[in-house]
Structures are given as structure tokens and as C-alpha cells.
Design a protein around this motif. Structure first.
Motif, mmCIF file in Angstrom:
data_model
loop_
_atom_site.group_PDB
_atom_site.id
_atom_site.type_symbol
_atom_site.label_atom_id
_atom_site.label_comp_id
_atom_site.label_asym_id
_atom_site.label_seq_id
_atom_site.Cartn_x
_atom_site.Cartn_y
_atom_site.Cartn_z
ATOM 1 N N VAL A 87 0.605 3.917 0.256
ATOM 2 C CA VAL A 87 -0.471 4.726 0.849
ATOM 3 C C VAL A 87 -0.408 6.158 0.336
ATOM 4 N N LEU A 88 0.795 6.698 0.249
ATOM 5 C CA LEU A 88 0.972 8.107 -0.061
ATOM 6 C C LEU A 88 1.187 8.312 -1.553
ATOM 7 N N THR A 89 0.684 9.410 -2.054
ATOM 8 C CA THR A 89 0.811 9.699 -3.483
ATOM 9 C C THR A 89 2.061 10.499 -3.794
ATOM 10 N N TRP A 90 2.885 10.765 -2.812
ATOM 11 C CA TRP A 90 4.147 11.460 -3.036
ATOM 12 C C TRP A 90 5.263 10.616 -2.410
ATOM 13 N N PRO A 91 6.514 10.785 -2.824
ATOM 14 C CA PRO A 91 7.610 10.019 -2.224
ATOM 15 C C PRO A 91 7.755 10.365 -0.742
ATOM 16 N N PRO A 92 7.518 9.422 0.151
ATOM 17 C CA PRO A 92 7.546 9.743 1.582
ATOM 18 C C PRO A 92 8.961 10.021 2.079
ATOM 19 N N VAL A 93 9.062 10.900 3.060
ATOM 20 C CA VAL A 93 10.337 11.163 3.721
ATOM 21 C C VAL A 93 10.482 10.116 4.818
ATOM 22 N N VAL A 120 -0.230 -5.098 18.316
ATOM 23 C CA VAL A 120 1.226 -5.088 18.464
ATOM 24 C C VAL A 120 1.861 -6.160 17.580
ATOM 25 N N ASN A 121 1.051 -7.052 17.067
ATOM 26 C CA ASN A 121 1.499 -8.040 16.095
ATOM 27 C C ASN A 121 1.671 -7.333 14.752
ATOM 28 N N PRO A 122 2.892 -7.247 14.208
ATOM 29 C CA PRO A 122 3.097 -6.471 12.978
ATOM 30 C C PRO A 122 2.302 -7.020 11.793
ATOM 31 N N ALA A 123 2.091 -8.350 11.745
ATOM 32 C CA ALA A 123 1.316 -8.937 10.646
ATOM 33 C C ALA A 123 -0.140 -8.513 10.735
ATOM 34 N N LEU A 124 -0.715 -8.564 11.938
ATOM 35 C CA LEU A 124 -2.115 -8.181 12.117
ATOM 36 C C LEU A 124 -2.298 -6.682 11.890
ATOM 37 N N LEU A 125 -1.331 -5.885 12.340
ATOM 38 C CA LEU A 125 -1.408 -4.442 12.112
ATOM 39 C C LEU A 125 -1.386 -4.141 10.617
ATOM 40 N N LEU A 126 -0.517 -4.805 9.900
ATOM 41 C CA LEU A 126 -0.421 -4.583 8.457
ATOM 42 C C LEU A 126 -1.726 -4.971 7.764
ATOM 43 N N GLU A 127 -2.318 -6.079 8.155
ATOM 44 C CA GLU A 127 -3.592 -6.499 7.572
ATOM 45 C C GLU A 127 -4.677 -5.453 7.804
ATOM 46 N N ARG A 128 -4.762 -4.962 9.014
ATOM 47 C CA ARG A 128 -5.803 -3.972 9.335
ATOM 48 C C ARG A 128 -5.573 -2.668 8.587
ATOM 49 N N LEU A 129 -4.317 -2.272 8.435
ATOM 50 C CA LEU A 129 -4.028 -1.040 7.702
ATOM 51 C C LEU A 129 -4.418 -1.159 6.233
ATOM 52 N N LEU A 130 -4.266 -2.333 5.675
ATOM 53 C CA LEU A 130 -4.637 -2.533 4.280
ATOM 54 C C LEU A 130 -6.150 -2.502 4.083
ATOM 55 N N ASP A 131 -6.898 -2.881 5.103
ATOM 56 C CA ASP A 131 -8.352 -2.988 4.985
ATOM 57 C C ASP A 131 -9.106 -1.736 5.418
ATOM 58 N N ASP A 132 -8.506 -0.907 6.270
ATOM 59 C CA ASP A 132 -9.236 0.170 6.932
ATOM 60 C C ASP A 132 -8.617 1.526 6.556
ATOM 61 N N ARG A 133 -9.324 2.297 5.745
ATOM 62 C CA ARG A 133 -8.785 3.588 5.280
ATOM 63 C C ARG A 133 -8.644 4.587 6.430
ATOM 64 N N ARG A 134 -9.615 4.594 7.341
ATOM 65 C CA ARG A 134 -9.526 5.514 8.472
ATOM 66 C C ARG A 134 -8.300 5.206 9.319
ATOM 67 N N LEU A 135 -8.049 3.918 9.549
ATOM 68 C CA LEU A 135 -6.883 3.533 10.325
ATOM 69 C C LEU A 135 -5.596 3.908 9.594
ATOM 70 N N ARG A 136 -5.584 3.775 8.265
ATOM 71 C CA ARG A 136 -4.394 4.170 7.501
ATOM 72 C C ARG A 136 -4.094 5.653 7.686
ATOM 73 N N LEU A 137 -5.151 6.478 7.663
ATOM 74 C CA LEU A 137 -4.943 7.914 7.877
ATOM 75 C C LEU A 137 -4.344 8.172 9.253
ATOM 76 N N GLU A 138 -4.891 7.538 10.276
ATOM 77 C CA GLU A 138 -4.359 7.725 11.623
ATOM 78 C C GLU A 138 -2.902 7.274 11.705
ATOM 79 N N PHE A 139 -2.606 6.149 11.053
ATOM 80 C CA PHE A 139 -1.256 5.595 11.157
ATOM 81 C C PHE A 139 -0.230 6.479 10.451
ATOM 82 N N VAL A 140 -0.558 6.987 9.272
ATOM 83 C CA VAL A 140 0.416 7.839 8.581
ATOM 84 C C VAL A 140 0.556 9.181 9.297
ATOM 85 N N CYS A 141 -0.528 9.677 9.904
ATOM 86 C CA CYS A 141 -0.403 10.907 10.701
ATOM 87 C C CYS A 141 0.513 10.663 11.887
#
Length: 362
Positions: A87-93, A120-141
């Protein structure tokens, strides 16, 4: 190097965000992870009675044990660490994420924002994060900028602020430019407050320069654009507080950069005032060698008669790893004259930073 000027323009924020978040994800790289995590969670649901992991759940040793038995972090963590790296363009801490400190997947879920609706299902969460850019931003924040790291925008150190106000009045008599650095600036609130304080003390706008440095480029983006994707109320209040600086066109005197304070590159930058609050001696930086590198790097950036301010009372109690006397001795070893400064201390550069005099206290 990630470096952003303050702007409340949504288009500018979006453009800069593209520099730190990958626009697309390669879902095929996570297929095996998703399959494995999905099978694990199905087995967990069939075998374990409620309460199941949920945001805000009061955790007991039994819940942690049950979660680790069926949903071990040793198998879930690698999938999400791979996600962060893609997701991140720099090496994450990675040590900043909940995966580095939580006892179980249930412990991580309990920290989810209560209104997020994240699976709360880690597989479903991972799938949604891969598909939804807005959700990815929220999750990394959420992962790298948890709310507990920051205050409510109020003045954490009123005594230090009064000390700076007095120093600014005296320093203004000499005239010239004034360069200040907010080291470990986090969400940038103190950087904006410092600029506002300098203007209130009568300094002409064109003579001022404030830098805000932090390790995480995501924080640089958040500070420069006053954006908090998971906290709209905080974002609105923060922007309202900043409005006068933007209306008076003073925000151009401020700049945010991603900088590792332990590895500041050599350059010509020098500052009259450096503020480094909430870092040295707290849970983030308490190893002697790390603290020494940071202190020496910051001392090296001071102009003659420049001042380094350090305070960290919100890292008090059980989080307080290093007593203030140790920080005093550290600044003294960097060639700084040490005095009290409100809630913290100040080190004034009176001579070369390479000198190692005994610490002087007032």
C-alpha cells in the motif's frame, strides 16, 4: 524525500496522497493469504462460543487465549505486513502498527473504530482493503496514526509556551530572520501553533520560517492538509483553528517534511529554535544510543545562541522510561547550556556542539 507545503485544497491533498499510497493493488499476491485466513476464521466460528472479537470488547485472558488458539497472529500478521508494504510507497515502520504490540487478533479488533464497520474476519477485511482505496486510506491511518498518539489540539505545555513567548519578544529586538523547527511534529498542531505564536509577538511574516519534521510520510500529508480520515470532527475543529493562518496567507511560511531524526543528512540548515516534545525519554525513543543520536543531530542544527526545547509530560507515569535528569545530562554532553523551560528543559548553544562540558542547571 516527502515534503509538502500546507494546503486545504482537496485536489492538492489528493495529488500528494498519490505520492505515498499506491493507486492499485495486485490482489493475486494475496490469494493464498485470503484462502488460509478464511479457513481459519470459519473453524474459529464453528468451534468457539461468543463473545467473538468486536470493537470495544472488554478483553479477558480467556478471549486472548481463544483468539490466539484459532486465529494466531503469527499467521495473520504476515498478510497485513505484506499489505502495508504494497500500500505504502515508502518502507513502513511496522513497529508502529497494532500488530507489533497486540496480544491477539481479538486485541487488534477491539481497537477498531466503533463506527468503522470493518469486518472482523481477517480474510474478508483483507479482500475489502484490496478492493477499496478509501478503506485502505482509513486503515493505514488507523494503523500508523492511532488517535491515542495525539491530543485534542489544545496547548499541552502552557509553561513552555510562555517561555517561548518571552524568548520571542527578546529575540525580536535583534531582528533578522527567524527559523524554527518542530521536530517529531506528529499531526502538525504544534507547528501551526508555533507560527501563530510568532505572528502574535509581532514578527513580520516574511522573516519567519517554520519546519515540521516527522518520520512517517502519512503524518506529513495529514499535517500539511489538515486531513484526518477517521476523525471528521477533529478534522473540522483543526481546520477551523487554522483558518486565520490561511486567510492571512501566512501558511506559506510553514513546511512539513519526512525526516528520520536519527539520520538527519548533512546540510546547511540551521535553526534559532527547535522544539522536540514527546519523543526523548518516552516510549518511542528511550534507548541511550537512539536518544544520543537524536540529541546530537538536533544540537548540530542549532545556530549560535539557538535553543532546543524538550518536554514530554504526556509520556509520564508508566510510559516514562527515562528521568529528566538523564535528558539534562544528554543535552549538556552536546555542548548545550541547560535551563528549565516551563514543563520541560531548554538547551542553549553557547559554544560548539562538539564540546562536552558538565551540565549546568538553573
Amino acid at each position: 524525500m516527502i515534503s509538502f507545503a500546507p494546503s486545504l485544497d482537496p485536489a492538492v491533498a489528493t495529488e500528494n496522497l498519490s505520492l505515498i499510497l499506491s493507486p492499485r493493488m495486485r490482489s493475486e499476491l494475496f490469494h493464498d493469504h485470503i484462502q488460509r485466513l478464511g479457513d481459519m476464521f470459519d473453524a474459529f466460528v464453528r468451534a468457539c462460543p461468543p463473545p467473538w472479537p468486536a470493537p470495544g470488547l472488554a478483553l479477558t485472558p480467556e478471549i486472548h487465549f481463544q483468539s490466539e488458539l484459532w486465529l494466531p497472529l503469527a499467521l495473520i500478521g504476515p498478510a497485513f505486513r505484506r499489505l502495508y508494504r504494497h500500500v505504502l510507497t515508502w518502507p513502513p515502520v511496522l513497529s508502529s502498527t497494532p500488530f507489533a504490540s497486540s496480544l491477539s487478533w481479538a486485541g487488534i479488533i477491539s481497537l477498531f473504530p466503533p463506527d468503522s464497520g470493518w469486518p472482523v474476519n481477517p480474510a474478508l477485511l483483507l479482500e475489502r482493503l484490496l478492493d477499496d482505496r478509501r478503506l485502505r486510506l482509513e486503515f493505514v491511518c488507523w494503523s500508523f496514526m492511532p488517535r491515542r498518539f495525539y491530543g485534542n489540539g489544545s496547548n499541552r505545555y502552557p509553561g513552555q509556551t510562555e517561555f517561548i513567548r518571552h524568548w520571542l519578544r527578546e529575540r525580536r529586538q535583534r531582528g533578522g530572520e527567524l527559523r524554527c523547527l518542530d521536530a517529531a511534529c506528529g499531526d502538525g498542531g504544534a507547528s501551526y501553533a508555533l507560527l501563530r505564536l510568532m505572528l502574535e509577538q509581532g514578527w513580520p511574516t516574511e522573516s519567519l520560517r517554520v519546519e515540521g519534521w516527522t518520520l512517517d510520510p502519512l503524518e506529513v500529508w495529514s499535517a500539511a492538509h489538515a486531513r484526518f480520515p477517521l476523525d471528521p470532527l477533529r478534522q473540522s475543529a483543526f481546520r477551523e483553528a487554522l483558518a486565520p493562518l490561511f486567510e492571512q496567507d501566512c501558511h506559506g511560511r510553514l513546511h512539513f517534511r519526512a525526516v528520520d531524526l536519527e539520520e538527519i543528512p548533512a546540510g546547511d540548515e540551521r535553526f534559532d529554535l527547535i522544539i522536540c516534545n514527546g519523543l526523548l525519554g518516552g516510549p518511542i525513543s528511550n534507548h541511550p544510543q537512539s536518544m544520543e543520536r537524536i540529541a546530537r543531530n538536533l544540537a548540530r542544527l542549532l545556530r549560535p545562541h539557538g535553543m532546543l526545547l524538550v518536554a514530554d509530560h504526556f509520556h509520564g507515569g508508566w510510559k516514562k522510561s527515562v528521568p529528566v535528569e538523564t535528558i539534562q545530562e544528554l543535552l549538556g554532553a552536546c555542548g548545550l547550556h541547560v535551563i528549565r523551560a516551563g514543563e520541560g528543559i531548554a538547551g542553549v548553544r553557547e559554544r560548539s556542539c562538539h564540546a562536552c562540558p558538565a551540565v549546568r542547571r538553573e
